[in-house]
Design a protein around this motif. Structure first.
Motif, PDB file in Angstrom:
ATOM      1  N   ALA A 144       4.664  -9.531-118.025  1.00  0.00           N
ATOM      2  CA  ALA A 144       4.141  -8.913-119.459  1.00  0.00           C
ATOM      3  C   ALA A 144       4.876  -7.458-119.595  1.00  0.00           C
ATOM      4  CB  ALA A 144       2.713  -8.731-119.184  1.00  0.00           C
ATOM      5  N   ARG A 145       5.305  -6.808-118.885  1.00  0.00           N
ATOM      6  CA  ARG A 145       5.703  -5.403-118.898  1.00  0.00           C
ATOM      7  C   ARG A 145       7.195  -5.698-119.437  1.00  0.00           C
ATOM      8  NH1 ARG A 145       4.208  -4.181-113.722  1.00  0.00           N
ATOM      9  NH2 ARG A 145       2.205  -3.888-113.608  1.00  0.00           N
ATOM     10  N   THR A 146       7.962  -6.749-119.322  1.00  0.00           N
ATOM     11  CA  THR A 146       9.196  -6.853-119.911  1.00  0.00           C
ATOM     12  C   THR A 146       9.378  -6.917-121.436  1.00  0.00           C
ATOM     13  OG1 THR A 146       9.227  -9.241-119.311  1.00  0.00           O
ATOM     14  CG2 THR A 146      10.119  -8.030-117.613  1.00  0.00           C
ATOM     15  N   LEU A 147       8.102  -7.324-121.859  1.00  0.00           N
ATOM     16  CA  LEU A 147       8.192  -7.583-123.346  1.00  0.00           C
ATOM     17  C   LEU A 147       7.900  -6.142-124.230  1.00  0.00           C
ATOM     18  CD1 LEU A 147       5.145 -10.536-123.429  1.00  0.00           C
ATOM     19  CD2 LEU A 147       7.573 -10.501-123.348  1.00  0.00           C
ATOM     20  N   TYR A 148       7.779  -5.442-123.603  1.00  0.00           N
ATOM     21  CA  TYR A 148       7.679  -4.003-124.358  1.00  0.00           C
ATOM     22  C   TYR A 148       8.024  -2.628-123.547  1.00  0.00           C
ATOM     23  CZ  TYR A 148       3.327  -3.264-121.512  1.00  0.00           C
ATOM     24  OH  TYR A 148       2.551  -3.152-120.470  1.00  0.00           O
ATOM     25  N   GLU A 149       8.310  -1.685-124.230  1.00  0.00           N
ATOM     26  CA  GLU A 149       8.571  -0.167-123.633  1.00  0.00           C
ATOM     27  C   GLU A 149       7.373   0.606-124.144  1.00  0.00           C
ATOM     28  OE1 GLU A 149      11.577   3.503-124.366  1.00  0.00           O
ATOM     29  OE2 GLU A 149      11.867   1.540-125.172  1.00  0.00           O
ATOM     30  N   ASP A 150       6.624   1.290-123.180  1.00  0.00           N
ATOM     31  CA  ASP A 150       5.776   2.211-123.492  1.00  0.00           C
ATOM     32  C   ASP A 150       6.169   3.373-123.996  1.00  0.00           C
ATOM     33  OD1 ASP A 150       3.144   3.186-123.588  1.00  0.00           O
ATOM     34  OD2 ASP A 150       2.589   2.997-121.441  1.00  0.00           O
ATOM     35  N   ILE A 151       5.890   3.979-125.045  1.00  0.00           N
ATOM     36  CA  ILE A 151       6.201   5.169-125.532  1.00  0.00           C
ATOM     37  C   ILE A 151       4.964   6.007-126.006  1.00  0.00           C
ATOM     38  CG2 ILE A 151       8.589   4.423-126.369  1.00  0.00           C
ATOM     39  CD1 ILE A 151       7.487   4.291-129.246  1.00  0.00           C
ATOM     40  N   SER A 152       3.728   5.728-125.250  1.00  0.00           N
ATOM     41  CA  SER A 152       2.574   6.348-125.361  1.00  0.00           C
ATOM     42  C   SER A 152       2.598   7.694-125.153  1.00  0.00           C
ATOM     43  CB  SER A 152       1.398   5.626-124.851  1.00  0.00           C
ATOM     44  OG  SER A 152       1.354   4.174-125.036  1.00  0.00           O
ATOM     45  N   PRO A 153       1.976   8.528-125.816  1.00  0.00           N
ATOM     46  CA  PRO A 153       2.224  10.065-125.448  1.00  0.00           C
ATOM     47  C   PRO A 153       1.261  10.201-124.204  1.00  0.00           C
ATOM     48  CG  PRO A 153       0.528   9.711-127.310  1.00  0.00           C
ATOM     49  CD  PRO A 153       1.231   8.326-127.176  1.00  0.00           C
ATOM     50  N   PRO A 154       1.561  11.181-123.275  1.00  0.00           N
ATOM     51  CA  PRO A 154       0.820  11.307-122.188  1.00  0.00           C
ATOM     52  C   PRO A 154      -0.697  11.564-122.429  1.00  0.00           C
ATOM     53  CG  PRO A 154       2.398  13.129-122.325  1.00  0.00           C
ATOM     54  CD  PRO A 154       2.722  12.236-123.499  1.00  0.00           C
ATOM     55  N   GLN A 155      -1.615  10.999-121.566  1.00  0.00           N
ATOM     56  CA  GLN A 155      -3.056  11.274-121.841  1.00  0.00           C
ATOM     57  C   GLN A 155      -3.266  12.632-121.122  1.00  0.00           C
ATOM     58  OE1 GLN A 155      -5.067   8.058-119.819  1.00  0.00           O
ATOM     59  NE2 GLN A 155      -5.650   7.176-121.951  1.00  0.00           N
ATOM     60  N   GLU A 156      -4.179  13.572-121.642  1.00  0.00           N
ATOM     61  CA  GLU A 156      -4.565  14.737-121.051  1.00  0.00           C
ATOM     62  C   GLU A 156      -5.482  14.370-120.167  1.00  0.00           C
ATOM     63  OE1 GLU A 156      -5.764  17.593-123.964  1.00  0.00           O
ATOM     64  OE2 GLU A 156      -4.101  17.170-124.979  1.00  0.00           O
ATOM     65  N   SER A 157      -5.597  14.792-118.808  1.00  0.00           N
ATOM     66  CA  SER A 157      -6.440  14.621-117.877  1.00  0.00           C
ATOM     67  C   SER A 157      -7.783  15.495-118.141  1.00  0.00           C
ATOM     68  CB  SER A 157      -5.864  14.717-116.466  1.00  0.00           C
ATOM     69  OG  SER A 157      -5.363  16.326-116.274  1.00  0.00           O
ATOM     70  N   ALA A 158      -8.636  14.930-117.945  1.00  0.00           N
ATOM     71  CA  ALA A 158      -9.871  15.721-118.175  1.00  0.00           C
ATOM     72  C   ALA A 158     -10.374  16.568-116.985  1.00  0.00           C
ATOM     73  CB  ALA A 158     -11.246  14.758-118.167  1.00  0.00           C
ATOM     74  N   LYS A 159      -9.982  17.915-117.325  1.00  0.00           N
ATOM     75  CA  LYS A 159     -10.248  19.028-116.216  1.00  0.00           C
ATOM     76  C   LYS A 159     -11.441  19.560-116.286  1.00  0.00           C
ATOM     77  CE  LYS A 159      -5.556  20.485-116.820  1.00  0.00           C
ATOM     78  NZ  LYS A 159      -4.473  21.564-117.248  1.00  0.00           N
ATOM     79  N   PRO A 160     -12.228  19.604-115.013  1.00  0.00           N
ATOM     80  CA  PRO A 160     -13.682  19.934-115.220  1.00  0.00           C
ATOM     81  C   PRO A 160     -13.685  21.472-115.598  1.00  0.00           C
ATOM     82  CG  PRO A 160     -12.814  19.923-112.976  1.00  0.00           C
ATOM     83  CD  PRO A 160     -11.664  19.288-113.983  1.00  0.00           C
ATOM     84  N   ASP A 161     -14.787  21.687-116.203  1.00  0.00           N
ATOM     85  CA  ASP A 161     -15.087  23.249-116.670  1.00  0.00           C
ATOM     86  C   ASP A 161     -15.476  23.927-115.530  1.00  0.00           C
ATOM     87  OD1 ASP A 161     -15.729  25.359-118.171  1.00  0.00           O
ATOM     88  OD2 ASP A 161     -17.536  24.815-118.801  1.00  0.00           O
TER      89      ASP A 161
END
Length: 127
Positions: A80-97
């Motif tokens: 399935a990964r050969t069907l597309y190229e993932d160009i999603s923006p990097p997710q911001e990790s939830a940093k604890p307060d």
């Protein structure tokens, strides 16, 4: 018949493992949560081709895929990964307060009494 190299968007989403079932893929498209080359689509039968860019809005994230090829089956994840190229923006990790992540520290005898201390106080009052 459809042009060569094109595929229905709901089938492609299912084959690429973006969703668990083809009916869920159709519902996702009908809800307007999929964009093809920046244009919102509500037709699960819309044809997509290689080089199209899909923006898929899921519950907790946004996926941006560039289609490399149409799928032929729902195979393993590696296929399935050969069907597309993932160009999603990097997710911001939830940093604890830092203010809420530190547990309060109190010295013995400060603050509310524990159950044991409260019982001892009640015994003193009853005397």
């Amino acid at each position: 018949m459809a042009a060569e190299g094109r595929q229905r968007i709901d089938k492609w989403l299912f084959f690429s493992r973006a969703v668990k079932s083809r009916s869920l893929a159709a519902k996702l498209v009908q809800a307007g949560r999929v964009r093809v080359n920046g244009e919102k689509t509500t037709l699960p039968a819309e044809q997509v081709k290689a080089t199209d860019v899909l923006t898929i809005t899921l519950d907790r994230r946004v996926l941006v895929y560039r289609i490399l090829q149409p799928g032929t089956r729902r195979g393993p994840a590696e296929e399935a990964r050969t069907l597309y190229e993932d160009i999603s923006p990097p997710q911001e990790s939830a940093k604890p307060d830092p203010l809420t992540s530190i547990l309060p520290i109190r010295e013995a005898g400060a603050g509310r009494p524990t159950k044991k201390e409260r019982r001892a106080t009640d015994r003193l009052r009853d005397m």
